[in-house]
Design an enzyme around this catalytic site. Structure first.
Site, PDB file in Angstrom:
ATOM      1  CE  LYS A 129      -4.441   1.105   0.317  1.00 49.48           C
ATOM      2  NZ  LYS A 129      -5.657   0.405  -0.129  1.00 49.48           N
ATOM      3  CG  ASP A 169      -7.358   3.547  -0.497  1.00 52.83           C
ATOM      4  OD1 ASP A 169      -7.831   2.418  -0.367  1.00 52.83           O
ATOM      5  OD2 ASP A 169      -7.380   4.386   0.433  1.00 52.83           O
TER       6      ASP A 169
END
Ligand code: NDP
Length: 447
Positions: A129, A169
């Site tokens: 991430k 995201d």
């Protein structure tokens, strides 16, 4: 807080000691470790090879400076992150988040969760991430582009279709992926579409990727209801947030006969008893980059500035905004109002105390790791299409998504049964996600 297995308690202590001040990462690690007690009892080989300790330590963490120039000619400075957590199953895979709250602890919690989620999809992807504390709100398209270009000028050396594959995201949608991919292509002089997912259709994107997290969440919720002979038909639903995940969750709920009576943003809540008009919401949010208050005005619906979306009565609640947005007070309100299911669209939106309260009161609970895995699963389908230079139709891709969500659901239940916690989706998701990665780590030796 439930006790940890004696072999796992020192692992958690080490996570806290090695990652001071990273509360969200501690929370995410603790939740997984709480589920793994029966696994280490049954499989001492995992503890013997220190698989769980190794799993809690990212393989690589990159932190970098992101300077850029705003429209007034002033130099601005942000911090960029990429945490490459685990690549036992495939290249690191996980989104980029642009939000002022981003720091290393947030990126680590998201990267850690991503390992198990990606494993659950059954597709060959590891976990990672990234993101930045850049706040895109109120920035012009030119500023967002210059920021993305500067961010990629460092990140490009760490990513690639066989290495690490970012996606969107919070704060990173198709526009930002376009600017990031454009700069990557320019620097590397390669049209390597498989390095990013969430791309536009004309430049290597997959149909259904935009909708996938929200749609997948609703497919999952439907399976949970079906397990007790129920369905979404005629149910009242509350969705928090009004971003990518929320909008497509609302759309799919309504396609399946449910009625979404409220949604939100960080300023307030709209209550729309006749059902949110999702086309209008898309126009306001995506077309005009507007706010929920603008939707409420255009629709003539009730707007509560600073309101709490969990006080709106509903039978099903879908938290789709951000971490720890549903706490004990909100959970108590859902229970009082007769909610029967909470399914997480966001990552870790429900606090541990709130999860306990919901479950103690018989509310079914579907954790994000399983319920929101449709986004990354469709990203993996996008990678497959890029690798074969193919482009699938909408219906075919949506069918694949629905099959993947059904299989994640069934695997969670079967694993929960196998490890003595029937009906417990949290245990099922954590254990099923973990064992696949752990077996691969054992096979690959001490690396
Ligand atoms: P977006 O940026 O598109 O939307 C986020 C939404 O949540 C916005 O409406 C935002 O409102 C709202 N929000 C943020 N903080 C709060 C708050 N404190 N209270 C109320 N509303 C808030 O992000 P996504 O929809 O992509 O992501 C949402 C969640 O889903 C995140 O947890 C993300 O990690 C998770 N997720 C996303 C995936 C994807 O494919 N995009 C995949 C899997 C999980 P505002 O505009 O006011 O900030």
């Amino acid at each position: 807080m439930p006790e940890l297995h004696p072999k796992l308690s020192p692992v958690f202590d080490e996570v806290v000691a090695r990652n001071p001040g990273e509360a969200e990462f501690h929370q995410a690690a603790r939740e997984v470790l709480e589920s793994l007690g029966p696994v280490v009892s049954k499989h001492p080989e995992y503890a013997d090879a220190e698989v769980i300790r190794r799993l809690c330590e990212p393989e690589r963490q990159v932190i970098f400076r992101v300077p850029w120039t705003d429209d007034a000619g002033r130099v601005q400075l942000n911090r960029g992150f990429r945490v490459e957590f685990n690549s036992a199953l495939g290249p690191y895979k996980g989104g980029l988040r642009f939000h002022p709250s981003v720091y290393l602890g947030i990126v680590k919690f998201l990267g850690f969760e991503q390992i198990f989620k990606n494993s659950l999809t059954g597709l060959p992807i590891g976990g990672g991430k990234g993101g930045s504390d850049f706040d895109p709100k109120g920035r012009s398209a030119g500023e967002v582009m210059r920021f993305c270009q500067s961010f990629m000028t460092e990140l490009y050396r760490h990513i690639g279709e066989h290495t690490d594959v970012p996606a969107g995201d919070t704060g990173v949608g198709q526009r930002e992926i376009g600017y990031l991919f454009g700069q990557y292509k320019r620097i590397t002089n390669r049209y390597e579409s498989g390095t990013f997912t969430g791309k536009g259709l004309s430049w290597g994107g997959s149909r259904v990727r935009t909708e996938a997290t929200g749609y997948g969440l609703v497919f999952f919720a439907e399976r949970v209801l079906a397990a007790s002979g129920e369905s979404l038909e005629g149910r009242s639903v509350v969705v928090s947030g009004s971003g990518n995940v929320a909008i497509h969750a609302i759309e799919k709920v309504q396609q399946l006969g449910g009625r979404v009576v409220a949604c939100s943003d960080s300023d307030g809540v709209v209550v729309d008893e006749t059902g949110i008009d999702v086309e209008l919401l898309k126009t306001v949010k995506n077309g005009h980059r507007g706010r929920i208050v603008d939707y409420a005005e255009a629709r003539g619906a009730r707007y509560v500035r600073g309101g709490d979306v969990w006080t709106v009565p509903c039978e099903i609640a879908l938290p789709c905004a951000t971490q720890n947005e549903l706490r004990t007070e909100g959970a108590a309100s859902l229970v009082r109002n007769g909610c029967v299911l909470v399914a997480e669209g966001a990552n870790m939106p429900t606090s541990p105390d709130a999860i306990r309260l919901l479950r103690d009161n018989g509310v079914a609970f579907a954790p994000g790791k399983a319920a929101n895995a449709g986004g990354v699963a469709t990203s993996a389908l996008e990678m497959q299409q890029n690798a074969s230079r193919d482009s699938w139709g909408f219906e075919h891709t949506e069918e694949r998504l629905a099959e993947i969500m059904a299989s994640i659901h069934d695997r969670c239940l079967a694993t929960a049964d196998e490890y003595g916690s029937p009906g417990d989706y949290v245990a099922g998701a954590n254990i099923a996600g973990f064992t696949k990665v752990a077996d691969a780590m054992l096979a690959l030796g001490v690396i």
